[in-house]
Design a protein around this motif. Structure first.
Motif, mmCIF file in Angstrom:
data_model
loop_
_atom_site.group_PDB
_atom_site.id
_atom_site.type_symbol
_atom_site.label_atom_id
_atom_site.label_comp_id
_atom_site.label_asym_id
_atom_site.label_seq_id
_atom_site.Cartn_x
_atom_site.Cartn_y
_atom_site.Cartn_z
ATOM 1 N N LEU A 1 2.166 8.700 9.355
ATOM 2 C CA LEU A 1 2.070 7.276 9.071
ATOM 3 C C LEU A 1 0.946 6.681 9.907
ATOM 4 O O LEU A 1 0.681 7.119 11.026
ATOM 5 C CB LEU A 1 3.389 6.562 9.396
ATOM 6 N N LYS A 2 0.289 5.664 9.378
ATOM 7 C CA LYS A 2 -0.803 5.025 10.096
ATOM 8 C C LYS A 2 -0.267 4.243 11.287
ATOM 9 O O LYS A 2 0.787 3.613 11.216
ATOM 10 C CB LYS A 2 -1.567 4.091 9.155
ATOM 11 N N ARG A 3 -1.025 4.280 12.378
ATOM 12 C CA ARG A 3 -0.582 3.635 13.603
ATOM 13 C C ARG A 3 -0.434 2.121 13.445
ATOM 14 O O ARG A 3 0.420 1.503 14.076
ATOM 15 C CB ARG A 3 -1.574 3.928 14.735
ATOM 16 N N GLU A 4 -1.259 1.527 12.587
ATOM 17 C CA GLU A 4 -1.181 0.079 12.460
ATOM 18 C C GLU A 4 0.106 -0.405 11.798
ATOM 19 O O GLU A 4 0.405 -1.591 11.814
ATOM 20 C CB GLU A 4 -2.390 -0.468 11.683
ATOM 21 N N LEU A 5 0.886 0.529 11.234
ATOM 22 C CA LEU A 5 2.156 0.132 10.630
ATOM 23 C C LEU A 5 3.184 -0.263 11.685
ATOM 24 O O LEU A 5 4.249 -0.791 11.330
ATOM 25 C CB LEU A 5 2.720 1.269 9.764
ATOM 26 N N LEU B 1 5.179 7.047 13.739
ATOM 27 C CA LEU B 1 4.420 5.819 13.948
ATOM 28 C C LEU B 1 3.662 5.826 15.271
ATOM 29 O O LEU B 1 2.519 5.356 15.350
ATOM 30 C CB LEU B 1 5.368 4.609 13.915
ATOM 31 N N GLN C 1 7.264 4.195 3.692
ATOM 32 C CA GLN C 1 6.208 3.199 3.806
ATOM 33 C C GLN C 1 6.532 1.946 3.004
ATOM 34 O O GLN C 1 6.234 0.834 3.445
ATOM 35 C CB GLN C 1 4.879 3.794 3.324
ATOM 36 N N ARG D 1 7.656 10.070 2.083
ATOM 37 C CA ARG D 1 6.702 9.239 2.801
ATOM 38 C C ARG D 1 6.488 7.905 2.083
ATOM 39 O O ARG D 1 6.441 6.849 2.718
ATOM 40 C CB ARG D 1 5.378 9.980 2.961
ATOM 41 N N TRP E 1 -5.407 -5.604 13.124
ATOM 42 C CA TRP E 1 -4.644 -4.904 14.167
ATOM 43 C C TRP E 1 -5.602 -4.184 15.104
ATOM 44 O O TRP E 1 -6.473 -3.438 14.679
ATOM 45 C CB TRP E 1 -3.689 -3.911 13.517
ATOM 46 N N GLN F 1 0.171 10.078 18.013
ATOM 47 C CA GLN F 1 -1.069 10.221 17.253
ATOM 48 C C GLN F 1 -1.145 11.559 16.529
ATOM 49 O O GLN F 1 -1.671 11.650 15.425
ATOM 50 C CB GLN F 1 -2.264 10.065 18.194
ATOM 51 N N GLY G 1 0.419 12.140 12.575
ATOM 52 C CA GLY G 1 -0.486 11.891 11.461
ATOM 53 C C GLY G 1 0.171 11.572 10.143
ATOM 54 O O GLY G 1 -0.495 11.526 9.110
ATOM 55 N N SER H 1 6.536 -1.342 5.125
ATOM 56 C CA SER H 1 5.379 -2.230 5.015
ATOM 57 C C SER H 1 5.188 -2.776 3.609
ATOM 58 O O SER H 1 4.085 -3.200 3.266
ATOM 59 C CB SER H 1 4.106 -1.473 5.426
#
Length: 449
Positions: A232-236, A224, A154, A150, A177, A227, A230, A158
């Protein structure tokens, strides 16, 4: 109830949820390119429910497109079982009429029956809800359990932008975002921004002997966009090249904004006499674009290279009234403005000099049918990504950039100034015309007639 059903106590279903088959039908409609609101109406649910389904899964149906195997009882079969049960039929009679094994019917009546009121009562909706709830086998995503993997994903997705020496470059201050689709005309966060496909294939290079450091690019996309994953964060998603908050179904992405271009007006339907340039009266057209949504229209005659420029002034309210989605185009080159500008310019020519017009596939000529009715000019559109099919116009646009460079405001020039530039261009001798000027070539043609 545990002893009767053979299952541990389950929460009360309350209002039976929408069946999985309805969701599957919804995603089949989405796969056809239908908007989520229309797909919801097609399967009999509210538009709000359809939008929520599409948003929660990030536009990705994943397992929803695969139908359930026939070995499992379907909802219509459960309805038939409930009806026969209410009529007093026995287990073997129900099995005979449904076409299932008696043990399957017996187990279904016992395990999926409603238990409210302290007794077993079989209802098809409750039985389907229990079956779908118990059939779920949520698999933990690899990015959740493998912290090392992970962190690698990431960092490549990002990570910070740095100079060759290692110091960080902050870049612009991006807005927060908000989950909106495809941020336009605003600063975006600078990041490493590897694509999921690049990350997935680079893992094999960086960790050739470590099988735990493996993941597919599709799994990264699902982490991504979906939902429930869970990992990775959605804003990525803002670090992806497109920055889409929701994934676009394949069929919908193929729907280009070219509905005004039908097979009847494609360049392949243009008369053969246009190709050899022997007969004047066939034109090519396009826009040259400047800053602040300014533009100038160009019309070039294929045989004589005679050029006319279209003045496209800003409409009332531009820069004052807020922009409205699907509202009137106030920049000056909307469909109505282009139709009027071309009609007023080309109708000043003799009728035999307005045979056809070949245009790019832009939406500014969406009212080509009305233009043909008003002027008698047959309009044709070039193939996608084929500028050579309008080579005369493309070459002329390059000459015009000497007067109207890219990155300048083209709305500051008046109609008289555009006519002056067109006159200057038409007074230049051309090698392809044996060093005649376009104005002389057009005049010779008119005198011969």
């Amino acid at each position: 109830m545990k002893a009767l059903t053979g299952r541990s106590p389950m929460k009360s279903p309350g209002k039976p949820s929408l069946r999985r088959a309805v969701q599957r039908a919804f995603w089949h409609e989405i796969a056809k390119g239908v908007p989520s609101e229309d797909a919801a109406v097609a399967v009999g649910v509210s538009q709000a429910v359809g939008s929520r389904w599409f948003r929660q899964r990030g536009g990705m149906p994943t397992f929803m497109t695969v139908p359930i195997a026939g070995r499992y009882l379907s909802f219509p079969e459960r309805e038939e079982i409930a009806l026969l049960k209410a009529q007093g039929a026995g287990v073997r009679e129900i099995a005979r009429q449904v076409g299932r094994d008696p043990s399957t019917i017996s187990r279904e009546l016992r395990r999926n029956a409603a238990t409210r009121g302290g007794k077993l009562e079989y209802r098809a909706s409750v039985a389907q809800w229990k079956a779908e709830l118990l059939a779920q086998r949520p698999k933990t995503a690899r990015l959740v359990v493998n912290e090392r993997l992970r962190d690698y994903v990431q960092e490549r997705l990002s990570g910070e932008v740095r100079l060759p020496g290692g110091s960080q470059v902050l870049g612009p201050q991006a807005p927060q975002w908000k989950g909106r689709n495809k941020p336009r005309r605003q600063d975006r966060r600078w990041s490493t921004a590897w694509s999921p496909e690049q990350i997935a294939n680079r893992l094999r290079v960086d960790f050739p002997d470590d099988d735990s450091m493996r993941i597919s690019h599709e799994a990264i996309y699902q982490a991504l966009y979906v939902q429930s994953r869970g990992a990775l964060k959605r804003e990525l998603v803002a670090c992806l090249r497109t920055g889409r908050a929701l994934r676009v179904p394949r069929a919908r992405s193929r729907q280009r904004p070219g509905g005004h271009v039908t097979p009847e007006v494609m360049i392949s339907e243009r008369p053969a006499e246009v190709e050899d340039r022997a007969v004047p009266g066939h034109w090519e057209g396009d826009l040259i674009i400047g800053t602040d949504r300014s533009a100038i229209g160009t019309l070039v005659e294929r045989t004589t290279r005679f050029t006319m420029l279209l003045h496209l002034p800003r409409m009332d309210g531009y820069g004052i009234e807020p922009r409205v989605k699907n509202g009137p185009a106030l920049a000056g080159y909307g469909a109505e403005a282009m139709r009027d500008a071309i009609a007023s310019k080309i109708t000043s020519l003799p009728e035999h000099l307005r045979q056809s017009l070949t245009w790019d596939r832009g939406k500014e000529l969406a009212q080509h049918a009305q233009l043909r009715i008003e002027t008698g000019v047959a309009v044709y559109f070039a193939d996608p990504h084929s500028p050579w099919q309008r080579g005369t116009n493309e070459n002329t646009n390059g000459l015009l950039r000497q007067y109207f460079p890219k990155g300048t405001d083209l709305s500051r020039w008046s109609r008289d100034e555009l006519d002056a530039v067109a006159t200057t261009l038409n007074a230049r001798p051309r090698k392809t015309l044996d060093w005649k000027t376009p104005a002389e070539a057009l005049n010779d043609h008119l005198l011969s007639i």
